[in-house]
Design an enzyme around this catalytic site. Structure first.
Site, mmCIF file in Angstrom:
data_model
loop_
_atom_site.group_PDB
_atom_site.id
_atom_site.type_symbol
_atom_site.label_atom_id
_atom_site.label_comp_id
_atom_site.label_asym_id
_atom_site.label_seq_id
_atom_site.Cartn_x
_atom_site.Cartn_y
_atom_site.Cartn_z
ATOM 1 N N SER A 124 0.843 -1.196 0.000
ATOM 2 C CA SER A 124 0.000 0.000 0.000
ATOM 3 C C SER A 124 0.875 1.241 0.000
ATOM 4 C CB SER A 124 -0.842 -0.008 1.282
ATOM 5 O OG SER A 124 -1.475 1.234 1.455
ATOM 6 N N TYR A 148 -1.071 -0.910 10.733
ATOM 7 C CA TYR A 148 -1.396 -1.467 9.411
ATOM 8 C C TYR A 148 -0.242 -1.216 8.434
ATOM 9 C CZ TYR A 148 -3.455 -1.641 4.722
ATOM 10 O OH TYR A 148 -3.678 -1.888 3.387
ATOM 11 N N LYS A 152 2.497 -3.870 6.358
ATOM 12 C CA LYS A 152 2.768 -3.917 4.910
ATOM 13 C C LYS A 152 4.276 -3.804 4.650
ATOM 14 C CE LYS A 152 -1.339 -4.539 3.404
ATOM 15 N NZ LYS A 152 -1.673 -5.816 2.778
HETATM 16 P P1 NAD Z 1 -10.948 -6.907 1.398
HETATM 17 O O1 NAD Z 1 -11.123 -6.936 2.863
HETATM 18 O O2 NAD Z 1 -12.134 -6.613 0.541
HETATM 19 O O3 NAD Z 1 -10.337 -8.294 0.904
HETATM 20 C C1 NAD Z 1 -9.482 -9.074 1.708
HETATM 21 C C2 NAD Z 1 -9.972 -10.505 1.632
HETATM 22 O O4 NAD Z 1 -9.119 -11.309 2.450
HETATM 23 C C3 NAD Z 1 -11.394 -10.674 2.169
HETATM 24 O O5 NAD Z 1 -12.153 -11.459 1.271
HETATM 25 C C4 NAD Z 1 -11.206 -11.391 3.509
HETATM 26 O O6 NAD Z 1 -12.289 -12.226 3.828
HETATM 27 C C5 NAD Z 1 -9.923 -12.151 3.255
HETATM 28 N N1 NAD Z 1 -9.155 -12.458 4.457
HETATM 29 C C6 NAD Z 1 -8.891 -11.626 5.502
HETATM 30 N N2 NAD Z 1 -8.170 -12.271 6.433
HETATM 31 C C7 NAD Z 1 -7.963 -13.531 5.952
HETATM 32 C C8 NAD Z 1 -7.287 -14.663 6.455
HETATM 33 N N3 NAD Z 1 -6.684 -14.629 7.659
HETATM 34 N N4 NAD Z 1 -7.266 -15.780 5.707
HETATM 35 C C9 NAD Z 1 -7.899 -15.828 4.509
HETATM 36 N N5 NAD Z 1 -8.548 -14.789 3.990
HETATM 37 C C10 NAD Z 1 -8.583 -13.653 4.700
HETATM 38 O O7 NAD Z 1 -9.776 -5.888 1.080
HETATM 39 P P2 NAD Z 1 -9.266 -5.312 -0.308
HETATM 40 O O8 NAD Z 1 -9.620 -3.879 -0.342
HETATM 41 O O9 NAD Z 1 -9.668 -6.198 -1.411
HETATM 42 O O10 NAD Z 1 -7.711 -5.382 -0.066
HETATM 43 C C11 NAD Z 1 -6.951 -6.500 -0.487
HETATM 44 C C12 NAD Z 1 -5.513 -6.307 -0.062
HETATM 45 O O11 NAD Z 1 -5.024 -5.082 -0.594
HETATM 46 C C13 NAD Z 1 -5.330 -6.218 1.464
HETATM 47 O O12 NAD Z 1 -4.130 -6.898 1.788
HETATM 48 C C14 NAD Z 1 -5.187 -4.729 1.709
HETATM 49 O O13 NAD Z 1 -4.419 -4.461 2.841
HETATM 50 C C15 NAD Z 1 -4.481 -4.276 0.445
HETATM 51 N N6 NAD Z 1 -4.735 -2.856 0.136
HETATM 52 C C16 NAD Z 1 -6.029 -2.416 0.029
HETATM 53 C C17 NAD Z 1 -6.264 -1.073 -0.228
HETATM 54 C C18 NAD Z 1 -7.683 -0.548 -0.319
HETATM 55 O O14 NAD Z 1 -7.867 0.655 -0.212
HETATM 56 N N7 NAD Z 1 -8.698 -1.368 -0.544
HETATM 57 C C19 NAD Z 1 -5.197 -0.185 -0.393
HETATM 58 C C20 NAD Z 1 -3.905 -0.683 -0.305
HETATM 59 C C21 NAD Z 1 -3.684 -2.034 -0.034
HETATM 60 C C1 UD1 Z 2 -6.780 5.294 3.672
HETATM 61 C C2 UD1 Z 2 -5.892 4.646 4.704
HETATM 62 C C3 UD1 Z 2 -4.666 4.098 4.006
HETATM 63 C C4 UD1 Z 2 -5.028 3.206 2.838
HETATM 64 C C5 UD1 Z 2 -5.858 4.033 1.877
HETATM 65 C C6 UD1 Z 2 -6.206 3.306 0.611
HETATM 66 C C7 UD1 Z 2 -6.338 5.921 6.772
HETATM 67 C C8 UD1 Z 2 -5.786 6.906 7.742
HETATM 68 N N1 UD1 Z 2 -5.529 5.614 5.727
HETATM 69 O O1 UD1 Z 2 -6.103 6.442 3.228
HETATM 70 O O2 UD1 Z 2 -3.872 3.366 4.923
HETATM 71 O O3 UD1 Z 2 -3.874 2.730 2.184
HETATM 72 O O4 UD1 Z 2 -7.040 4.438 2.581
HETATM 73 O O5 UD1 Z 2 -7.434 2.717 0.645
HETATM 74 O O6 UD1 Z 2 -7.411 5.374 6.923
HETATM 75 N N2 UD1 Z 2 -12.428 11.523 3.597
HETATM 76 C C9 UD1 Z 2 -13.470 12.355 3.978
HETATM 77 N N3 UD1 Z 2 -14.586 11.776 4.511
HETATM 78 C C10 UD1 Z 2 -14.718 10.419 4.654
HETATM 79 C C11 UD1 Z 2 -13.650 9.583 4.249
HETATM 80 C C12 UD1 Z 2 -12.512 10.171 3.733
HETATM 81 O O7 UD1 Z 2 -13.384 13.569 3.858
HETATM 82 O O8 UD1 Z 2 -15.767 9.962 5.165
HETATM 83 C C13 UD1 Z 2 -11.232 12.134 2.987
HETATM 84 C C14 UD1 Z 2 -9.937 11.880 3.752
HETATM 85 O O9 UD1 Z 2 -9.720 12.856 4.706
HETATM 86 C C15 UD1 Z 2 -8.923 11.890 2.591
HETATM 87 C C16 UD1 Z 2 -9.695 11.360 1.378
HETATM 88 O O10 UD1 Z 2 -11.077 11.535 1.711
HETATM 89 O O11 UD1 Z 2 -8.529 13.199 2.314
HETATM 90 C C17 UD1 Z 2 -9.455 9.885 1.104
HETATM 91 O O12 UD1 Z 2 -9.678 9.153 2.307
HETATM 92 P P1 UD1 Z 2 -9.650 7.555 2.330
HETATM 93 O O13 UD1 Z 2 -10.525 7.024 1.262
HETATM 94 O O14 UD1 Z 2 -9.917 7.126 3.727
HETATM 95 O O15 UD1 Z 2 -8.158 7.198 1.889
HETATM 96 P P2 UD1 Z 2 -6.746 7.656 2.535
HETATM 97 O O16 UD1 Z 2 -6.908 8.692 3.556
HETATM 98 O O17 UD1 Z 2 -5.843 7.973 1.397
#
Ligand code: NAD
Ligand code: UD1
Length: 335
Positions: A124, A148, A152
């Site tokens: 991330s 978190y 990562k």
């Molecule tokens: P998500 O929660 O929708 O998907 C994660 C999946 O992993 C889920 O289906 C959950 O049931 C499964 N899971 C959780 N713990 C588990 C375990 N112990 N064993 C087996 N399965 C398990 O999340 P996502 O948004 O799809 O994110 C996927 C990956 O990408 C995560 O590692 C997250 O940290 C990373 N990531 C997400 C974002 C984001 O904003 N969505 C940003 C940066 C990185």
């Molecule tokens: C969040 C996570 C980050 C993760 C990223 C990607 C936190 C502190 N960080 O970051 O670890 O990698 O998501 O998914 O949670 N905002 C509002 N109102 C809301 C929600 C968000 O104003 O209800 C604003 C936030 O202040 C920010 C922007 O929207 O400026 C994006 O927020 P968000 O979607 O939570 O993503 P990140 O802050 O980038």
């Protein structure tokens, strides 16, 4: 390739399964459904017209992983499974170190035991913490600011060290910026449990009438309109980035890190306006105090992924908003 997709029922994993299938790869999903529902798999089958193998299991469960690796001859693993709520990670860090760090360590060990030598890992942009400047490139120092983010960065180190020690192992570490949007079918999308932590799913729930208004966290940042600026990337572009990374792994051993972003920043109010256009409604919002730990603005330098993976994000914020709205309005209660 035959690919094990851990966390394949989740938001990014499910979209990546479709991108893999579209390129002729075979997928096996491994998920404990702690943050997703089995219905996702039925929807994936509906969209792709392909039966999807799925094993319910936990990445911390050594023997469940051994079983799945014994039953299939995998060429590669894409490792999405993990926990991702920043606030929860601060309240319960041990849970995050257990699932994200120990789960990844166990998975890597089982991969090596079964001679599976290619892994793509979901990292991330949060690993950068507050960057010294924007855009952020992969050589920037890492300053994760919460448990978190530490998990990562730790998994990146584990995979890098293991790839150095086992030269057959190839690892691609993908640092995602802000995933948004949904598959254009409207059949799958982001389905957060409880109150959404992230901006786009929150806006979508206001638009569909599940929440009264959006709280905008701060309008006094030194940005174009005072609200926070992020690099939103369409989840299908992100999914296709994984396929590009997988294909590169077979050509280039070792460990590699890439930003997956668009290179463009959008403010909270700009995202809100894009969503209003997509759904044809006014979305009420109230400005509130800044959220603890938030950064004013950041976006990616995505040049390395373009040069080395031949991948570039193609979809814009209008498409992210339109696809999110199609998903949310067709499925107001999620899956
Ligand atoms: P998500 O929660 O929708 O998907 C994660 C999946 O992993 C889920 O289906 C959950 O049931 C499964 N899971 C959780 N713990 C588990 C375990 N112990 N064993 C087996 N399965 C398990 O999340 P996502 O948004 O799809 O994110 C996927 C990956 O990408 C995560 O590692 C997250 O940290 C990373 N990531 C997400 C974002 C984001 O904003 N969505 C940003 C940066 C990185
Ligand atoms: C969040 C996570 C980050 C993760 C990223 C990607 C936190 C502190 N960080 O970051 O670890 O990698 O998501 O998914 O949670 N905002 C509002 N109102 C809301 C929600 C968000 O104003 O209800 C604003 C936030 O202040 C920010 C922007 O929207 O400026 C994006 O927020 P968000 O979607 O939570 O993503 P990140 O802050 O980038």
């Amino acid at each position: 390739m035959k690919v094990l997709v851990t966390g394949g029922a989740g938001y990014i994993g499910s979209h990546t399964c479709l991108a893999l299938l579209a390129q002729g790869h075979e997928v096996v999903v491994f998920d404990n459904f702690s943050n997703s529902k089995p219905e996702v798999l039925r929807r994936l089958e509906q969209i792709s017209g392909t039966a999807i193998a799925c094993v319910e299991g936990d990445v911390c469960d050594h023997s469940a992983l051994h079983q799945v690796f014994s039953a299939h001859n995998f060429d590669a693993v894409i490792h999405f499974a993990g926990l991702k709520a920043v606030g929860e990670s601060t309240a319960n860090p041990l849970k995050y170190y257990e699932v994200n760090v120990c789960g990844s360590r166990i998975l890597t060990e089982v991969m090596l035991a079964h001679q599976v030598h290619c892994v793509v890992f979901s990292s991330s942009a949060t690993v950068y913490g507050t960057p010294k400047s924007v855009p952020i490139n992969e050589s920037f120092a890492l300053y994760p600011a919460n448990p978190y983010g530490h998990t990562k960065a730790m998994v990146e180190t584990i995979l890098r060290d293991t790839a150095a020690a086992h030269t057959a192992l190839s690892a691609v570490l993908l640092r995602y910026f802000n995933p948004a949007g949904a598959h254009p079918s409207g059949l799958i999308g982001e389905d957060p449990k409880g109150i959404p932590n992230n901006l786009m799913p929150f806006i979508a729930q206001v638009a569909v009438g599940k929440r009264e208004h959006l709280a905008v966290f701060g309008d006094d940042y030194p940005t174009c309109d005072g609200t926070g600026v992020r690099d939103y990337i369409h989840v299908m572009d992100l999914a296709e980035g994984h396929v590009a990374a997988l294909e590169q792994l077979s050509r280039q051993p070792g460990s590699h890190v890439y930003n997956l972003g668009t290179g463009c920043g959008y403010s909270v109010l700009q995202m809100l306006q894009a969503f209003e256009k997509a759904c044809g409604k006014t979305i009420p919002y109230q400005v509130q105090a800044r959220r603890d730990g938030d950064i004013a603005e950041y976006w990616a330098d995505p040049g390395k992924a373009e040069r080395e993976l031949g991948w570039r994000a193609e979809r814009d914020v209008a498409q992210m908003a339109a696809d999110t709205w199609r998903w949310q309005s067709n499925n107001p209660e999620g899956f």
